[in-house]
Design a protein around this motif. Structure first.
Motif, PDB file in Angstrom:
ATOM      1  N   ASP A  53       0.827  -1.212   0.000  1.00  0.00           N
ATOM      2  CA  ASP A  53       0.000   0.000   0.000  1.00  0.00           C
ATOM      3  C   ASP A  53       0.863   1.265   0.000  1.00  0.00           C
ATOM      4  O   ASP A  53       0.573   2.234  -0.714  1.00  0.00           O
ATOM      5  CB  ASP A  53      -0.916   0.012   1.232  1.00  0.00           C
ATOM      6  CG  ASP A  53      -2.035  -1.011   1.122  1.00  0.00           C
ATOM      7  OD1 ASP A  53      -2.221  -1.564   0.015  1.00  0.00           O
ATOM      8  OD2 ASP A  53      -2.731  -1.263   2.122  1.00  0.00           O
ATOM      9  N   GLU A  56       2.346   1.837  -3.366  1.00  0.00           N
ATOM     10  CA  GLU A  56       1.354   2.344  -4.317  1.00  0.00           C
ATOM     11  C   GLU A  56       1.218   3.870  -4.198  1.00  0.00           C
ATOM     12  O   GLU A  56       1.163   4.572  -5.204  1.00  0.00           O
ATOM     13  CB  GLU A  56      -0.017   1.692  -4.081  1.00  0.00           C
ATOM     14  CG  GLU A  56      -1.036   2.102  -5.133  1.00  0.00           C
ATOM     15  CD  GLU A  56      -2.373   2.539  -4.567  1.00  0.00           C
ATOM     16  OE1 GLU A  56      -2.594   2.420  -3.351  1.00  0.00           O
ATOM     17  OE2 GLU A  56      -3.195   3.032  -5.358  1.00  0.00           O
ATOM     18  N   VAL A  57       1.146   4.357  -2.973  1.00  0.00           N
ATOM     19  CA  VAL A  57       1.022   5.808  -2.773  1.00  0.00           C
ATOM     20  C   VAL A  57       2.239   6.526  -3.351  1.00  0.00           C
ATOM     21  O   VAL A  57       2.110   7.535  -4.056  1.00  0.00           O
ATOM     22  CB  VAL A  57       0.828   6.130  -1.263  1.00  0.00           C
ATOM     23  CG1 VAL A  57       0.916   7.626  -1.010  1.00  0.00           C
ATOM     24  CG2 VAL A  57      -0.507   5.594  -0.767  1.00  0.00           C
ATOM     25  N   GLU A  60       2.060   6.606  -7.164  1.00  0.00           N
ATOM     26  CA  GLU A  60       1.091   7.598  -7.628  1.00  0.00           C
ATOM     27  C   GLU A  60       1.647   9.017  -7.487  1.00  0.00           C
ATOM     28  O   GLU A  60       1.516   9.842  -8.401  1.00  0.00           O
ATOM     29  CB  GLU A  60      -0.228   7.457  -6.846  1.00  0.00           C
ATOM     30  CG  GLU A  60      -1.261   8.433  -7.381  1.00  0.00           C
ATOM     31  CD  GLU A  60      -2.660   8.159  -6.868  1.00  0.00           C
ATOM     32  OE1 GLU A  60      -3.024   6.974  -6.732  1.00  0.00           O
ATOM     33  OE2 GLU A  60      -3.394   9.129  -6.619  1.00  0.00           O
ATOM     34  N   GLU A  61       2.300   9.287  -6.366  1.00  0.00           N
ATOM     35  CA  GLU A  61       2.873  10.633  -6.177  1.00  0.00           C
ATOM     36  C   GLU A  61       3.941  10.918  -7.236  1.00  0.00           C
ATOM     37  O   GLU A  61       4.010  12.031  -7.764  1.00  0.00           O
ATOM     38  CB  GLU A  61       3.442  10.776  -4.756  1.00  0.00           C
ATOM     39  CG  GLU A  61       2.320  11.040  -3.749  1.00  0.00           C
ATOM     40  CD  GLU A  61       2.760  10.941  -2.281  1.00  0.00           C
ATOM     41  OE1 GLU A  61       3.901  10.500  -2.029  1.00  0.00           O
ATOM     42  OE2 GLU A  61       1.940  11.287  -1.408  1.00  0.00           O
ATOM     43  N   LEU A  64       2.243  11.844 -10.501  1.00  0.00           N
ATOM     44  CA  LEU A  64       1.695  13.203 -10.472  1.00  0.00           C
ATOM     45  C   LEU A  64       2.806  14.243 -10.567  1.00  0.00           C
ATOM     46  O   LEU A  64       2.663  15.249 -11.265  1.00  0.00           O
ATOM     47  CB  LEU A  64       0.858  13.403  -9.203  1.00  0.00           C
ATOM     48  CG  LEU A  64      -0.397  12.531  -9.173  1.00  0.00           C
ATOM     49  CD1 LEU A  64      -1.079  12.605  -7.812  1.00  0.00           C
ATOM     50  CD2 LEU A  64      -1.379  12.939 -10.264  1.00  0.00           C
ATOM     51  N   LEU A  67       3.882  14.416 -14.182  1.00  0.00           N
ATOM     52  CA  LEU A  67       2.885  15.128 -14.999  1.00  0.00           C
ATOM     53  C   LEU A  67       2.975  16.633 -14.745  1.00  0.00           C
ATOM     54  O   LEU A  67       2.913  17.443 -15.675  1.00  0.00           O
ATOM     55  CB  LEU A  67       1.476  14.619 -14.684  1.00  0.00           C
ATOM     56  CG  LEU A  67       1.133  13.209 -15.174  1.00  0.00           C
ATOM     57  CD1 LEU A  67      -0.237  12.785 -14.664  1.00  0.00           C
ATOM     58  CD2 LEU A  67       1.161  13.131 -16.699  1.00  0.00           C
ATOM     59  N   ALA A  68       3.097  17.028 -13.475  1.00  0.00           N
ATOM     60  CA  ALA A  68       3.081  18.451 -13.130  1.00  0.00           C
ATOM     61  C   ALA A  68       4.372  19.133 -13.563  1.00  0.00           C
ATOM     62  O   ALA A  68       4.359  20.280 -14.023  1.00  0.00           O
ATOM     63  CB  ALA A  68       2.876  18.616 -11.626  1.00  0.00           C
ATOM     64  N   ILE A  81       0.275   7.562 -17.679  1.00  0.00           N
ATOM     65  CA  ILE A  81      -1.136   7.238 -17.404  1.00  0.00           C
ATOM     66  C   ILE A  81      -1.310   5.723 -17.233  1.00  0.00           C
ATOM     67  O   ILE A  81      -2.029   5.262 -16.349  1.00  0.00           O
ATOM     68  CB  ILE A  81      -2.040   7.764 -18.544  1.00  0.00           C
ATOM     69  CG1 ILE A  81      -1.967   9.298 -18.610  1.00  0.00           C
ATOM     70  CG2 ILE A  81      -3.480   7.309 -18.367  1.00  0.00           C
ATOM     71  CD1 ILE A  81      -2.371  10.008 -17.342  1.00  0.00           C
ATOM     72  N   LEU A  84      -0.133   4.817 -13.818  1.00  0.00           N
ATOM     73  CA  LEU A  84      -1.138   5.205 -12.817  1.00  0.00           C
ATOM     74  C   LEU A  84      -2.211   4.130 -12.691  1.00  0.00           C
ATOM     75  O   LEU A  84      -2.633   3.780 -11.593  1.00  0.00           O
ATOM     76  CB  LEU A  84      -1.837   6.494 -13.258  1.00  0.00           C
ATOM     77  CG  LEU A  84      -1.407   7.805 -12.624  1.00  0.00           C
ATOM     78  CD1 LEU A  84      -2.193   8.952 -13.234  1.00  0.00           C
ATOM     79  CD2 LEU A  84      -1.580   7.789 -11.116  1.00  0.00           C
ATOM     80  N   ASN A  88      -2.804   1.081  -9.552  1.00  0.00           N
ATOM     81  CA  ASN A  88      -4.098   0.794  -8.946  1.00  0.00           C
ATOM     82  C   ASN A  88      -4.388  -0.712  -8.956  1.00  0.00           C
ATOM     83  O   ASN A  88      -4.788  -1.296  -7.951  1.00  0.00           O
ATOM     84  CB  ASN A  88      -5.134   1.498  -9.835  1.00  0.00           C
ATOM     85  CG  ASN A  88      -6.265   2.072  -9.042  1.00  0.00           C
ATOM     86  OD1 ASN A  88      -6.490   1.667  -7.918  1.00  0.00           O
ATOM     87  ND2 ASN A  88      -6.992   2.994  -9.640  1.00  0.00           N
TER      88      ASN A  88
END
Lengths: 218, 218
Positions: A53, A56-57, A60-61, A64, A67-68, A81, A84, A88
């Motif tokens: 878990d 996974e976080v 994902e961070e 992001l 992307l940013a 994508i 991402l 999940n």
């Protein structure tokens, strides 16, 4: 900037692959614990879900941030994508491995319940699908990804046969109903693992060929 | 360009909300079909899952177009990513509604199996969580989203009690084991719907507050 983007994408790839390896290990350990009726080993699998878990976080961070920071386009955007979405799926696969381990503990406490001889084969098939879906990702191999999708029907058939057998057992030994329903859930989890591997394989196909293949009629 | 971006984001919001409405309708229709033992209605729910799947593919394509075309940053980027994830959850919720309808057909063919009086309440709770998670999204309401997350424990407790009762029924009437296992699956699907609504609510909190709340210890 592009050098930094590609360095960060390579790091992301490595991280999602080590998450995948953790999930593969959890599935394999959960089944081994069930087969050897090793409660301690099953509990280790349940505890290790926290690490999955957390990973996974992190993934994902990282997605992001990429992307940013770089606002990637074309194949780089598609890759981020796809990661991402896979991330999940991998987290849910980790949950399924932990669920298998939980059901395993219940089953091993009821020594009267026999495990079907086909269980190891079904588990191996599910694990192989998970492994191949991740290999397809590393090597951007759409052919291997299509093989994963094709393997899903066999696993579904397996589960249906096992489900029939569990029902017969419940009718013959209603007192073992709880452990037998746990066993039925393990078959369902293995089938779901195959479904999730198929999701990842579809994401790989999308990544390589840029098209959404899911929900397509066969 | 920003005007176009915001117009496209508004369109995306409308589309994901109509997908949400389709999913809510499917859940509600599946439960109604089960309660009234209406096989035709159950089969309509199963058939309507195709439309949900198609809508999911559309929403995902729209998200990717927005990312590629405008390379959004900050809250716009977070919104598109949250929609991508919710879209995934909504599609799975549609699958669960269809699964409830499939189990309903099996159960209604076995007239001896009684439905627990608590089923409608449990179904209403699950539906309310789904509805509130979508309302939280429209209104960017983190407080409502937190209420959704809090409601999940009640649904889990409900399911455990129902699961116990199904087991007692199986022991008493082993010949009805198949339909009773179907009923047990319906309780599990309702619990999963609550989990998915919780996922969406967590995405809303992330959207509003910019932090990942899942896997947090309570």
């Amino acid at each position: 900037m592009s050098v930094h983007l590609h360095r960060d994408i390579e790091r992301l790839k490595k991280k999602v692959l080590s998450l995948g390896a953790m999930v593969e290990e959890a599935i394999s350990a959960a089944i081994a614990a069930l087969l050897s009726r090793d409660e301690k080993a099953a509990k280790r699998v349940i505890a290790s879900d926290r690490e999955i878990d957390q990973m996974e976080v992190e993934v994902e961070e990282d997605c992001l941030k990429i992307l940013a920071l770089y606002q990637p386009v074309a194949s780089d955007l598609r890759f981020v994508i796809a990661v991402l979405k896979m991330n999940n799926d991998l987290e849910r696969m980790g949950d399924l491995a932990a669920n298998i381990a939980k059901r395993a503990v219940e089953i091993m406490r009821q020594p009267g319940v026999e495990l079907p001889a086909e269980l190891p084969t079904m588990a191996r098939n599910a694990q192989a699908m998970v492994k191949s879906s991740l290999d397809a990702l590393v090597n951007m191999d759409a052919t291997l990804a299509r093989q994963v999708c094709a393997g899903d029907d066999e696993l579904d058939g397996f589960r249906k046969r096992m489900q029939r057998r569990v029902l017969d057992e419940i009718r013959a030994h209603p007192d073992d109903a709880e452990a037998l329903m746990g066993l039925s859930n393990i078959f369902r989890h293995l089938e779901r693992l195959g479904d999730m591997a198929t999701n990842i394989a579809e994401d790989v196909i999308y990544l390589v060929e840029g098209e959404i293949t899911r929900h397509r009629e066969n």
